[in-house]
Scaffold this motif. Structure first.
Motif, PDB file in Angstrom:
ATOM      1  N   UNK A 187     -27.463   9.622  -6.014  1.00 10.75           N
ATOM      2  CA  UNK A 187     -26.828   8.468  -6.663  1.00 10.75           C
ATOM      3  C   UNK A 187     -25.322   8.724  -6.826  1.00 10.75           C
ATOM      4  N   UNK A 188     -24.516   7.735  -6.538  1.00 10.35           N
ATOM      5  CA  UNK A 188     -23.055   7.916  -6.615  1.00 10.35           C
ATOM      6  C   UNK A 188     -22.573   7.845  -8.067  1.00 10.35           C
ATOM      7  N   UNK A 189     -21.572   8.649  -8.359  1.00 14.18           N
ATOM      8  CA  UNK A 189     -20.998   8.618  -9.719  1.00 14.18           C
ATOM      9  C   UNK A 189     -20.189   7.343  -9.887  1.00 14.18           C
ATOM     10  N   UNK A 190     -20.073   6.925 -11.126  1.00 18.09           N
ATOM     11  CA  UNK A 190     -19.258   5.726 -11.402  1.00 18.09           C
ATOM     12  C   UNK A 190     -18.053   6.152 -12.242  1.00 18.09           C
ATOM     13  N   UNK A 191     -16.884   5.878 -11.700  1.00 15.04           N
ATOM     14  CA  UNK A 191     -15.643   6.199 -12.430  1.00 15.04           C
ATOM     15  C   UNK A 191     -14.788   4.938 -12.475  1.00 15.04           C
ATOM     16  N   UNK A 192     -14.427   4.536 -13.675  1.00 16.54           N
ATOM     17  CA  UNK A 192     -13.535   3.377 -13.834  1.00 16.54           C
ATOM     18  C   UNK A 192     -12.298   3.849 -14.586  1.00 16.54           C
ATOM     19  N   UNK A 193     -11.167   3.678 -13.961  1.00 17.41           N
ATOM     20  CA  UNK A 193      -9.914   4.118 -14.596  1.00 17.41           C
ATOM     21  C   UNK A 193      -9.554   3.182 -15.761  1.00 17.41           C
ATOM     22  N   UNK A 194      -8.911   3.732 -16.782  1.00 18.01           N
ATOM     23  CA  UNK A 194      -8.600   2.886 -17.945  1.00 18.01           C
ATOM     24  C   UNK A 194      -7.436   1.927 -17.687  1.00 18.01           C
ATOM     25  N   UNK A 195      -7.423   0.852 -18.439  1.00 21.35           N
ATOM     26  CA  UNK A 195      -6.276  -0.064 -18.452  1.00 21.35           C
ATOM     27  C   UNK A 195      -5.864  -0.229 -19.913  1.00 21.35           C
ATOM     28  N   UNK A 196      -4.890  -1.104 -20.154  1.00 20.88           N
ATOM     29  CA  UNK A 196      -4.468  -1.295 -21.551  1.00 20.88           C
ATOM     30  C   UNK A 196      -5.572  -1.958 -22.382  1.00 20.88           C
ATOM     31  N   UNK A 197      -6.535  -2.588 -21.682  1.00 15.66           N
ATOM     32  CA  UNK A 197      -7.591  -3.299 -22.420  1.00 15.66           C
ATOM     33  C   UNK A 197      -8.989  -2.743 -22.201  1.00 15.66           C
TER      34      UNK A 197
ATOM     35  N   UNK B 197     -18.755  -4.440 -18.712  1.00 13.34           N
ATOM     36  CA  UNK B 197     -19.842  -3.481 -18.965  1.00 13.34           C
ATOM     37  C   UNK B 197     -21.076  -3.700 -18.088  1.00 13.34           C
ATOM     38  N   UNK B 198     -21.079  -4.831 -17.355  1.00 14.17           N
ATOM     39  CA  UNK B 198     -22.248  -5.080 -16.485  1.00 14.17           C
ATOM     40  C   UNK B 198     -22.387  -3.953 -15.451  1.00 14.17           C
ATOM     41  N   UNK B 199     -21.223  -3.497 -14.918  1.00 11.43           N
ATOM     42  CA  UNK B 199     -21.246  -2.416 -13.921  1.00 11.43           C
ATOM     43  C   UNK B 199     -21.893  -1.157 -14.522  1.00 11.43           C
ATOM     44  N   UNK B 200     -21.539  -0.889 -15.767  1.00  9.72           N
ATOM     45  CA  UNK B 200     -22.068   0.298 -16.457  1.00  9.72           C
ATOM     46  C   UNK B 200     -23.572   0.136 -16.694  1.00  9.72           C
TER      47      UNK B 200
END
Lengths: 124, 153
Positions: free
Chosen positions: A1-11, A39-42
């Motif tokens: 399974x691929x890891x999920x990484x989402x970079x932060x933004x100001x919001x 959060x749907x992706x998460x």
């Protein structure tokens, strides 16, 4: 399974879901207008992960500020983790908060009271 | 309700199913009891969530209010500072205007003095020119003039 990484933004917060280690993190500030969309992706990723999780899963939350919609999404994540725990998997939630932030500590306590899953409050 | 604004998608879905079950109505008493029990559990869960969210929303409101009050204080402090600076600028503008007026007066005086000097110099040049003329070119007239002045024939 691929890891999920989402970079932060100001919001939106930084999200690291490492399926190889079973260590997940959500850190930063969460005030998106479309929290459900974010959060749907998460949630979808967690749904997939929960089908064959590692021996131990640790989810670390360290949020400095979040809006009410994000709070509901966090509850949805907690519920998923709770389901995994009820299905016999080792799951723990670590709620990191600024030791000066009483509100964030109280929020963690509220979640803790609501859930049937190991939930640790960690002042930093 | 659009998917974007629906913060309770699972709950909405459950409600839809419960509504369909209620409308169809073809259930045995045991099945009704079971459905009702699930409904109570879901309702209880939702109530807890709403309580948590309400508490958090109140905390957020309180934080926002504190931030607003702090901003208001800072706005007032800034306003006071700006007012002070504006007064300083007014005083300095008056000072500059006064200096400019003084400079203009000085320039006027210098102009007048210069003009006087030019006139005096011109008169001097004329006098010297006449004197030179009578001394070196028309000496007879000069001697006659001096004698006339001294009363000598």
């Amino acid at each position: 399974m691929r890891n999920l990484v989402i970079e932060p933004t100001s919001k939106t917060p930084k999200v690291i879901l490492n399926a190889d280690l079973g260590i997940f993190e959500i850190t930063g500030r969460s005030i998106p207008e479309d929290a459900i969309g974010f959060y749907r992706k998460v949630l979808d990723w967690l749904e997939e992960y929960s089908k064959s999780p590692l021996g131990e899963t640790i989810f670390k939350f360290q949020l400095e500020y979040f809006n009410t919609s994000s709070s509901k999404c966090l509850l949805d994540i907690f519920r998923k983790l709770e389901r995994m725990h009820k299905n016999g998997h080792k799951v723990s939630i670590r709620w990191h908060y600024d030791s000066d932030d009483e509100d964030m500590a109280e929020t963690g306590q509220d979640y803790q009271a609501l859930l049937d899953v190991p939930f640790e409050l960690v002042p930093v | 309700m659009s998917q974007k604004s629906n913060t309770f998608p699972e709950e909405t879905e459950f409600l839809k199913k419960a509504r369909v079950t209620a409308e169809e109505g073809a259930l045995s008493p045991d099945q009704w009891r079971n459905e009702y029990s699930v409904l109570i559990t879901k309702y209880e869960e939702l109530l807890k969530i709403v309580q948590v969210l309400t508490t958090q929303a109140t905390q957020l409101e309180s934080k926002l209010e504190k931030a607003r009050a702090q901003l208001e204080l800072q706005r007032k402090a800034l306003s006071f500072e700006v007012e002070g600076l504006e007064k300083q600028i007014q005083v300095q503008q008056k000072e500059v205007t006064k200096k400019a007026q003084e400079r203009d007066v000085l320039y006027d005086q210098m102009g007048r003095t210069r003009m006087m000097l030019i006139v005096l110099f011109s008169v001097l040049v004329v006098v010297v020119a006449f004197t030179m003329y009578y001394l070196f070119i028309d000496t007879d007239k000069m001697i006659t003039f001096v004698k006339k002045v001294r009363g000598i024939q």
